[in-house]
Design a protein around this motif. Structure first.
Motif, PDB file in Angstrom:
ATOM      1  N   THR A   5       4.388  -4.463  63.781  1.00  0.00           N
ATOM      2  CA  THR A   5       5.160  -3.535  64.593  1.00  0.00           C
ATOM      3  C   THR A   5       4.288  -3.333  65.653  1.00  0.00           C
ATOM      4  O   THR A   5       4.659  -2.436  66.722  1.00  0.00           O
ATOM      5  N   GLY A   6       2.844  -3.350  65.561  1.00  0.00           N
ATOM      6  CA  GLY A   6       1.984  -3.060  66.509  1.00  0.00           C
ATOM      7  C   GLY A   6       1.084  -1.749  66.462  1.00  0.00           C
ATOM      8  O   GLY A   6       1.866  -0.987  65.972  1.00  0.00           O
ATOM      9  N   SER A   8       1.092   0.516  68.668  1.00  0.00           N
ATOM     10  CA  SER A   8       1.587   1.724  68.930  1.00  0.00           C
ATOM     11  C   SER A   8       2.468   2.604  67.928  1.00  0.00           C
ATOM     12  O   SER A   8       2.682   3.877  68.347  1.00  0.00           O
ATOM     13  N   ASP A   9       2.583   2.116  66.833  1.00  0.00           N
ATOM     14  CA  ASP A   9       3.035   2.955  65.686  1.00  0.00           C
ATOM     15  C   ASP A   9       2.180   3.846  65.055  1.00  0.00           C
ATOM     16  O   ASP A   9       2.312   4.671  64.383  1.00  0.00           O
ATOM     17  N   GLN A  24      11.803  -0.730  63.817  1.00  0.00           N
ATOM     18  CA  GLN A  24      11.984  -1.543  65.342  1.00  0.00           C
ATOM     19  C   GLN A  24      13.096  -2.667  64.790  1.00  0.00           C
ATOM     20  O   GLN A  24      12.785  -3.460  63.839  1.00  0.00           O
ATOM     21  N   SER A 204      11.216  -3.387  59.805  1.00  0.00           N
ATOM     22  CA  SER A 204      11.655  -4.181  61.126  1.00  0.00           C
ATOM     23  C   SER A 204      12.593  -5.274  60.846  1.00  0.00           C
ATOM     24  O   SER A 204      12.704  -5.781  59.490  1.00  0.00           O
ATOM     25  N   VAL A 236      13.667  -3.386  70.327  1.00  0.00           N
ATOM     26  CA  VAL A 236      12.458  -3.589  71.600  1.00  0.00           C
ATOM     27  C   VAL A 236      12.757  -5.109  71.364  1.00  0.00           C
ATOM     28  O   VAL A 236      13.506  -5.981  70.918  1.00  0.00           O
ATOM     29  N   SER A 239       8.481  -9.936  71.942  1.00  0.00           N
ATOM     30  CA  SER A 239       6.874  -9.675  72.034  1.00  0.00           C
ATOM     31  C   SER A 239       6.407  -8.417  71.215  1.00  0.00           C
ATOM     32  O   SER A 239       5.119  -8.501  70.699  1.00  0.00           O
ATOM     33  N   LYS A 240       7.139  -7.534  70.884  1.00  0.00           N
ATOM     34  CA  LYS A 240       6.620  -6.336  70.167  1.00  0.00           C
ATOM     35  C   LYS A 240       6.766  -6.525  68.666  1.00  0.00           C
ATOM     36  O   LYS A 240       6.339  -5.761  68.079  1.00  0.00           O
TER      37      LYS A 240
END
Length: 247
Positions: A5-6, A8-9, A24, A204, A236, A239-240
């Motif tokens: 999930t990247g 940003s989390d 997500q 996700s 989202v 790509s995320k």
């Protein structure tokens, strides 16, 4: 799960830790490019979508351009050989296991170049081709060269996309559910209920729907489900959601 999930989390230092990171959801819609039923409706959905466009068809460039203008992500929906079925079902430029290495490479590159704003690839059909080591080595190598991500549609549990992507350091993720593998409103609604249940259990989810015969029904089911899903998760683009190799 092959999902990520990247960063940003992660909480920023100093931020109050008042709530857990949001879940997500990425919804991918396949089969754009041939003026298929439901195309207009899908493009109006008020969420980020990933629009998978087939190459060399009448509305290929039109659909990719419109998706980009609406803020959606565009990927190549690459026709690939299935275990069962006729090659004629695949459309132009299909990747089949009887082709030479050079021809496979040539066809994949031509298909990528036919799709405006393309950021990745997923397979259309492909239960035979995605389980073929030679074919997948070529596909993943091209994605690495072109800085593209891969989405494994998971039309077979024997797919090698994830394994080879990890080996080559290509960002990828996998489909977890088809909304409309059967075209009835009843089935699509049941799949959406299953999707929500799985989301309760996971951080996700990636799911695929289609334009074409089920297009308007799938659109309606997704549209009606958006408010309840948004209570639990953020929509989202694909790509995320990709997993990246630790290399």
């Amino acid at each position: 799960m092959p999902l990520h999930t990247g960063a940003s989390d992660e909480p920023t230092p100093g931020d109050p830790l008042t709530e857990a990171p949001r879940k997500q959801v990425a919804i991918v819609i396949d089969d754009f490019g041939n003026n298929m039923e439901g195309t207009t409706e899908m493009m109006t959905l008020p969420i980020p979508l990933t629009v998978a466009v087939m190459p060399f068809l009448p509305s290929t460039k039109q659909d990719a351009t419109l998706a980009h203008e609406k803020g959606h992500e565009v990927i190549l929906h690459l026709p690939m050989e299935p275990v069962r079925g006729k090659k004629s079902w695949l459309g132009p430029g299909a990747i089949t296991t009887d082709l030479s290495d050079d021809e496979i490479h040539k066809r994949i590159v031509a298909a990528i170049d036919d799709i405006p704003y393309v950021i990745g690839i997923n397979n259309h059909m492909g239960s035979k081709a995605t389980a073929d080591e030679r074919v997948m080595q070529i596909l993943v190598s091209i994605c690495k060269e072109r800085n593209l991500i891969l989405l494994d549609s998971r039309t077979t549990p024997k797919s090698l996309i994830g394994k080879i992507s990890m080996e080559k350091g290509v960002p990828y993720t996998e489909n977890q559910l088809f909304f409309d593998d059967l075209y009835t409103y009843s089935h699509i609604s049941k799949q959406m209920a299953r999707f929500k249940k799985l989301l309760h259990e996971r951080n996700s989810m990636v799911a695929i729907g289609h334009v074409g015969p089920p297009g308007k029904k799938t659109f309606q089911v997704i549209k009606e489900a958006i408010p309840s899903i948004q209570q639990e998760a953020d929509f989202v683009t694909i790509s995320k959601m990709v997993k990246r190799s630790v290399k």
